[in-house]
Design a protein around this motif. Structure first.
Motif, PDB file in Angstrom:
ATOM      1  N   ASP A   1      -1.705  -1.119   0.071  1.00 39.79           N
ATOM      2  CA  ASP A   1      -1.440  -2.256   0.960  1.00 39.79           C
ATOM      3  C   ASP A   1      -0.401  -1.903   2.023  1.00 39.79           C
ATOM      4  N   LEU A   2       0.607  -1.123   1.638  1.00 39.44           N
ATOM      5  CA  LEU A   2       1.599  -0.667   2.621  1.00 39.44           C
ATOM      6  C   LEU A   2       0.922   0.134   3.731  1.00 39.44           C
ATOM      7  N   ALA A   3      -0.018   0.960   3.345  1.00 37.82           N
ATOM      8  CA  ALA A   3      -0.668   1.853   4.307  1.00 37.82           C
ATOM      9  C   ALA A   3      -1.393   1.098   5.418  1.00 37.82           C
ATOM     10  N   ILE A   4      -1.826  -0.113   5.144  1.00 43.39           N
ATOM     11  CA  ILE A   4      -2.534  -0.884   6.173  1.00 43.39           C
ATOM     12  C   ILE A   4      -1.644  -1.941   6.828  1.00 43.39           C
ATOM     13  N   ASP A   5      -0.375  -1.954   6.440  1.00 39.64           N
ATOM     14  CA  ASP A   5       0.587  -2.885   7.042  1.00 39.64           C
ATOM     15  C   ASP A   5       0.915  -2.403   8.459  1.00 39.64           C
ATOM     16  N   ARG A   6       0.581  -3.187   9.456  1.00 40.31           N
ATOM     17  CA  ARG A   6       0.769  -2.797  10.859  1.00 40.31           C
ATOM     18  C   ARG A   6       2.247  -2.660  11.247  1.00 40.31           C
ATOM     19  N   SER A   7       3.147  -3.220  10.447  1.00 43.33           N
ATOM     20  CA  SER A   7       4.574  -3.128  10.784  1.00 43.33           C
ATOM     21  C   SER A   7       5.254  -1.919  10.138  1.00 43.33           C
ATOM     22  N   LEU A   8       4.552  -1.186   9.292  1.00 39.33           N
ATOM     23  CA  LEU A   8       5.130  -0.038   8.605  1.00 39.33           C
ATOM     24  C   LEU A   8       5.384   1.104   9.585  1.00 39.33           C
ATOM     25  N   ARG A   9       6.571   1.702   9.475  1.00 46.83           N
ATOM     26  CA  ARG A   9       6.943   2.832  10.321  1.00 46.83           C
ATOM     27  C   ARG A   9       7.493   3.952   9.443  1.00 46.83           C
ATOM     28  N   HIS A  10       7.564   5.151   9.991  1.00 42.66           N
ATOM     29  CA  HIS A  10       8.062   6.323   9.278  1.00 42.66           C
ATOM     30  C   HIS A  10       9.436   6.691   9.830  1.00 42.66           C
ATOM     31  N   ALA A  11      10.424   6.816   8.956  1.00 39.03           N
ATOM     32  CA  ALA A  11      11.803   7.082   9.377  1.00 39.03           C
ATOM     33  C   ALA A  11      11.945   8.412  10.107  1.00 39.03           C
ATOM     34  N   ASP A  12      11.136   9.396   9.766  1.00 45.22           N
ATOM     35  CA  ASP A  12      11.225  10.699  10.428  1.00 45.22           C
ATOM     36  C   ASP A  12      10.668  10.676  11.847  1.00 45.22           C
ATOM     37  N   HIS A  13      10.082   9.553  12.241  1.00 44.48           N
ATOM     38  CA  HIS A  13       9.458   9.455  13.567  1.00 44.48           C
ATOM     39  C   HIS A  13       9.995   8.245  14.336  1.00 44.48           C
ATOM     40  N   ARG A  14      11.270   7.974  14.158  1.00 46.18           N
ATOM     41  CA  ARG A  14      11.892   6.840  14.852  1.00 46.18           C
ATOM     42  C   ARG A  14      11.865   6.993  16.362  1.00 46.18           C
ATOM     43  N   GLY A  15      12.014   8.185  16.858  1.00 46.91           N
ATOM     44  CA  GLY A  15      12.032   8.410  18.300  1.00 46.91           C
ATOM     45  C   GLY A  15      10.643   8.488  18.925  1.00 46.91           C
ATOM     46  N   SER A  16       9.636   8.503  18.086  1.00 46.82           N
ATOM     47  CA  SER A  16       8.254   8.587  18.577  1.00 46.82           C
ATOM     48  C   SER A  16       7.765   7.207  18.989  1.00 46.82           C
ATOM     49  N   THR A  17       6.581   7.189  19.542  1.00 46.71           N
ATOM     50  CA  THR A  17       5.984   5.890  19.875  1.00 46.71           C
ATOM     51  C   THR A  17       5.691   5.143  18.577  1.00 46.71           C
ATOM     52  N   ALA A  18       5.537   3.836  18.681  1.00 43.93           N
ATOM     53  CA  ALA A  18       5.240   3.012  17.512  1.00 43.93           C
ATOM     54  C   ALA A  18       3.940   3.465  16.859  1.00 43.93           C
ATOM     55  N   ASP A  19       2.951   3.809  17.688  1.00 41.26           N
ATOM     56  CA  ASP A  19       1.661   4.250  17.141  1.00 41.26           C
ATOM     57  C   ASP A  19       1.801   5.555  16.351  1.00 41.26           C
ATOM     58  N   THR A  20       2.572   6.496  16.882  1.00 42.25           N
ATOM     59  CA  THR A  20       2.771   7.767  16.189  1.00 42.25           C
ATOM     60  C   THR A  20       3.502   7.542  14.869  1.00 42.25           C
ATOM     61  N   SER A  21       4.549   6.753  14.916  1.00 45.56           N
ATOM     62  CA  SER A  21       5.300   6.446  13.708  1.00 45.56           C
ATOM     63  C   SER A  21       4.414   5.734  12.688  1.00 45.56           C
ATOM     64  N   ARG A  22       3.580   4.843  13.186  1.00 44.66           N
ATOM     65  CA  ARG A  22       2.672   4.072  12.334  1.00 44.66           C
ATOM     66  C   ARG A  22       1.658   4.982  11.644  1.00 44.66           C
ATOM     67  N   VAL A  23       1.088   5.944  12.378  1.00 51.40           N
ATOM     68  CA  VAL A  23       0.114   6.871  11.791  1.00 51.40           C
ATOM     69  C   VAL A  23       0.768   7.696  10.684  1.00 51.40           C
ATOM     70  N   HIS A  24       1.962   8.214  10.942  1.00 54.17           N
ATOM     71  CA  HIS A  24       2.675   9.001   9.927  1.00 54.17           C
ATOM     72  C   HIS A  24       3.024   8.134   8.718  1.00 54.17           C
ATOM     73  N   ALA A  25       3.425   6.908   8.965  1.00 56.12           N
ATOM     74  CA  ALA A  25       3.764   5.997   7.867  1.00 56.12           C
ATOM     75  C   ALA A  25       2.539   5.707   7.010  1.00 56.12           C
ATOM     76  N   SER A  26       1.439   5.432   7.648  1.00 59.03           N
ATOM     77  CA  SER A  26       0.213   5.130   6.918  1.00 59.03           C
ATOM     78  C   SER A  26      -0.229   6.322   6.071  1.00 59.03           C
ATOM     79  N   THR A  27      -0.194   7.506   6.653  1.00 58.89           N
ATOM     80  CA  THR A  27      -0.576   8.715   5.923  1.00 58.89           C
ATOM     81  C   THR A  27       0.326   8.910   4.709  1.00 58.89           C
ATOM     82  N   THR A  28       1.624   8.734   4.909  1.00 54.82           N
ATOM     83  CA  THR A  28       2.574   8.906   3.812  1.00 54.82           C
ATOM     84  C   THR A  28       2.368   7.849   2.727  1.00 54.82           C
ATOM     85  N   ALA A  29       2.068   6.618   3.117  1.00 56.46           N
ATOM     86  CA  ALA A  29       1.818   5.559   2.131  1.00 56.46           C
ATOM     87  C   ALA A  29       0.569   5.874   1.311  1.00 56.46           C
TER      88      ALA A  29
END
Length: 156
Positions: free
Chosen positions: A92-120
């Motif tokens: 469920d976290l993986a499909i949460d549109r608000s989830l972001r990845h801490a290692d990609h804070r400086g990246s675009t929201a979409d990039t951070s979101r893709v990394h977050a989803s993969t990690t989840a």
């Protein structure tokens, strides 16, 4: 040895973390505290079953292990269910549109979101693997429980 306080420990745990009252939903702090309590209980069991006087006192006879092993088998099944539930939560976290990845804070929201989803999803897979191992552990403990059942020490 200090005098043992008589407390129905099962009732105490159920009072703190009711599992049959869906109106008493637990919050993240309750869950973390319950996990810490489980860790302490398992640590106490490990200490009580170590070699020497501790084990001689807590497990004096073969039959004393029957309820312990049976309880551990049941606990392992509950832990397997918990870990399975956590793997679904991670999905469920993986499909949460608000989830972001801490290692990609400086990246675009979409990039951070893709990394977050993969990690989840990787988290979910790791939890599913753990649940499978717990299922195998529960089966082994049920087998051990059946093996200890006929054992006893002759008092003669």
């Amino acid at each position: 040895m200090p005098k043992k306080t008589t407390v129905d420990r099962v009732d105490a745990v159920r009072a703190m973390w009711p599992n049959d009252d869906f109106n008493a939903l637990l919050d993240p702090d309750d869950l973390a505290t319950a996990a810490a309590a489980a860790r302490e209980i398992m640590g106490s069991l490990a200490t009580a079953t170590c070699v020497g006087q501790s084990r001689e006192h807590s497990l004096p006879y073969a039959g004393a292990g029957y309820d312990l092993i049976g309880g551990l088998a049941s606990a392992c099944l509950s832990e397997q269910e918990l870990i399975t539930n956590l793997s679904i939560w991670a999905d469920d976290l993986a499909i949460d549109r608000s989830l972001r990845h801490a290692d990609h804070r400086g990246s675009t929201a979409d990039t951070s979101r893709v990394h977050a989803s993969t990690t989840a999803y990787e988290l979910s897979e790791a939890l599913r693997t753990a649940a499978q191992h717990l299922d195998a552990a529960a089966a082994a403990l049920r087998n051990a429980h059946s093996k200890i059942s006929p054992l006893y020490q002759d008092e003669d």
